[in-house]
Design an enzyme around this catalytic site. Structure first.
Site, short mmCIF file in Angstrom:
data_model
loop_
_atom_site.label_atom_id
_atom_site.label_comp_id
_atom_site.label_asym_id
_atom_site.label_seq_id
_atom_site.Cartn_x
_atom_site.Cartn_y
_atom_site.Cartn_z
N TYR A 173 0.83 -1.20 0.00
CA TYR A 173 0.00 0.00 0.00
C TYR A 173 0.87 1.26 0.00
O TYR A 173 1.51 1.59 0.99
CB TYR A 173 -0.93 0.02 1.22
CG TYR A 173 -1.90 -1.13 1.29
CD1 TYR A 173 -2.15 -1.96 0.19
CD2 TYR A 173 -2.57 -1.42 2.48
CE1 TYR A 173 -3.05 -3.02 0.28
CE2 TYR A 173 -3.47 -2.47 2.57
CZ TYR A 173 -3.70 -3.27 1.47
OH TYR A 173 -4.58 -4.31 1.56
N HIS B 116 -0.09 -12.04 1.30
CA HIS B 116 -1.04 -11.19 0.59
C HIS B 116 -1.68 -11.91 -0.60
O HIS B 116 -2.85 -11.71 -0.91
CB HIS B 116 -0.31 -9.93 0.11
CG HIS B 116 -1.19 -8.75 -0.10
ND1 HIS B 116 -0.73 -7.46 -0.07
CD2 HIS B 116 -2.51 -8.64 -0.35
CE1 HIS B 116 -1.71 -6.61 -0.28
NE2 HIS B 116 -2.82 -7.30 -0.47
N SER C 220 -13.17 -4.96 1.01
CA SER C 220 -14.10 -4.35 0.05
C SER C 220 -15.54 -4.74 0.33
O SER C 220 -16.27 -5.15 -0.58
CB SER C 220 -13.71 -4.70 -1.38
OG SER C 220 -12.46 -4.16 -1.72
N PRO C 221 -16.00 -4.61 1.58
CA PRO C 221 -17.37 -5.02 1.90
C PRO C 221 -18.44 -4.10 1.32
O PRO C 221 -19.62 -4.45 1.32
CB PRO C 221 -17.39 -4.98 3.44
CG PRO C 221 -16.37 -3.95 3.80
CD PRO C 221 -15.28 -4.11 2.78
N ARG D 40 -16.00 -1.82 -3.41
CA ARG D 40 -15.15 -0.80 -4.02
C ARG D 40 -15.94 0.47 -4.40
O ARG D 40 -15.69 1.09 -5.42
CB ARG D 40 -14.41 -1.36 -5.24
CG ARG D 40 -13.57 -2.58 -4.92
CD ARG D 40 -12.75 -3.04 -6.10
NE ARG D 40 -12.08 -4.31 -5.84
CZ ARG D 40 -10.92 -4.47 -5.21
NH1 ARG D 40 -10.29 -3.40 -4.75
NH2 ARG D 40 -10.39 -5.66 -5.02
N GLY D 41 -16.91 0.79 -3.55
CA GLY D 41 -17.68 2.01 -3.74
C GLY D 41 -19.04 1.81 -4.36
O GLY D 41 -19.90 2.70 -4.29
#
Length: 316
Positions: free
Chosen positions: A37, A103, A182-183, A186-187
Site C-alpha cells: 500500500y 497477501h 471491500s465489503p 469498491r464504492g
C-alpha cells in the site's frame, strides 16, 4: 489502503492521520495495512499517526506482494518474506506485528515454504498470528497443516460472493476468522460510483471490467434497487452492505476502507443496524447470480487470485 493507494489521489498524511486517530477514538480495534500500500507509505503513516496508541488496536500487515526494484511484484520465497517483514517492522516503528498475512499465493513457491517462513517469524517474536489473503480452501488446509492460520482475508460483499463456494465453510471448520475486504464493493454499495470516469490514472477500478462501460451501466441498475432498499429501512447503502456482511457469521469481520471521517462514522453505524431476515434476503435477491456483469479483476490481477470462482463467472 485507501489512504495511500489504489483509489486515485490520496489524502495528505495529516488528513490520513486524523482519520486513523478518529477511528481509534470511536472504538475501532483493527487496522489493516500491507507492504504494497503506497509502496510502504501506508505503514509509515501508521507509525507517524497512531503507533503511539499501539495498545489500542490489533495491527495487521501483509507480505509477498511488494515493490521489488521499484516495481510491483509477487514473491513468496522465505527470503523475500523475511526481507519484507523486517522492512515493515522498521516502517511501522515496532518490533511485533499482531497478524501477518501472505497477501497472495505465489504459485512458484509451495505454500508450505511460505507459511514456514511465517512460522519462523512467529517463533522469533516478530509476528503473532498468521493470515492468508485471497486463497482457496485447498490452499488454506495445506497452510493450516504447517502452522495454525488465524485469519483468511478475501473480497466479500453482497456483490462478490466467492468465499461462499468453499472458503467460509473451511474457515468455520478449522476455527479460522474470516476478514472481508471491500465489503462495500469498491464504492458500488456506498453510492460512490455513478459512471466510469475516475479521478486519476492510479484508480485500480479503471482496470476492473465491471466498473466500466456497458458492464457498469448494467450493474448500476441493481445498485439503484439496493440503494432504494437501504432508504426504505432508514439506512445508508454502506450501512446495509456492512450489516449484510456482519450477518454472515460470528467469525466474519468486515474492514471497510475510507478516506473520509464522515464516511467512517457512517460505516460504524452499521453495528447497530438490524435489517431483519426479510431485508437481508431482499439484498441477496437484488444481487442474484447474473445481476452483475463483468469480471471483478483484470486478467493480470485474476492470475494472482486463488479463491474459487463460480462455474458461470466471467473471468478476464
Amino acid at each position: 489502503m485507501n489512504l495511500n493507494h489504489a483509489y486515485g489521489i490520496p489524502p495528505s498524511a495529516e488528513e490520513g492521520g486524523r482519520l486513523l486517530n478518529r477511528a481509534l477514538d470511536l472504538g475501532v480495534t483493527l487496522l489493516d495495512t500491507a507492504a504494497l500500500y503506497g509502496a510502504g507509505q501506508n505503514e509509515k503513516l501508521i507509525r507517524a499517526s497512531v503507533i503511539h496508541r499501539r495498545r489500542e488496536f490489533t495491527l495487521a500487515s501483509k507480505c509477498v506482494l511488494d515493490m521489488y526494484d521499484g516495481k510491483r511484484g509477487l514473491n513468496g520465497s522465505p527470503a523475500a518474506i523475511a526481507a519484507t517483514l523486517d522492512a515493515a517492522l522498521q516502517r511501522l516503528g515496532t518490533d511485533h506485528i499482531d497478524l501477518y498475512y501472505l497477501h497472495r499465493l505465489d504459485r512458484n513457491v509451495p505454500i508450505e515454504e511460505s507459511v514456514g517462513a511465517l512460522a519462523r517469524a512467529h517463533e522469533a517474536g516478530k509476528i503473532g498470528a498468521i493470515g492468508l489473503s485471497e486463497m482457496g480452501a485447498a490452499t488454506i488446509r495445506r497452510a493450516h497443516a504447517v502452522h495454525p492460520v488465524a485469519a483468511v482475508q478475501s473480497e466479500y460483499s453482497p456483490v462478490v460472493r466467492n468465499p461462499e463456494i468453499a472458503v467460509l465453510d473451511t474457515c468455520r471448520a478449522l476455527g479460522i476468522g474470516f476478514v472481508a475486504f471491500s465489503p462495500v464493493a469498491r464504492g458500488l454499495l456506498c453510492d460512490a460510483v455513478h459512471d466510469d470516469i475516475y479521478e486519476a490514472e492510479h484508480d485500480i477500478r479503471r482496470a476492473m471490467p465491471r466498473f466500466n462501460g456497458e458492464n457498469l451501466r448494467h450493474n448500476l441498475k441493481a445498485v439503484a434497487a439496493f440503494n432504494a432498499l437501504a432508504a426504505r429501512i432508514g439506512a445508508t447503502p454502506a450501512q446495509l452492505a456492512l450489516a449484510w456482511v456482519l450477518s454472515r457469521g460470528d467469525n466474519v469481520v468486515p474492514i471497510p476502507g475510507t478516506r473520509s471521517i464522515t464516511h467512517l462514522e457512517e460505516d460504524l453505524g452499521a453495528i447497530a443496524l438490524d435489517p431483519g431476515a426479510e431485508v437481508l434476503a431482499e439484498v441477496e435477491t437484488i444481487f442474484a447470480p447474473g445481476s452483475i456483469k463483468g469480471p471483478r479483476y483484470s486478467a493480470a490481477m485474476q492470475a494472482q487470485i486463488d479463491t474459487e470462482t463460480f462455474a458461470d463467472e466471467e473471468l478476464a
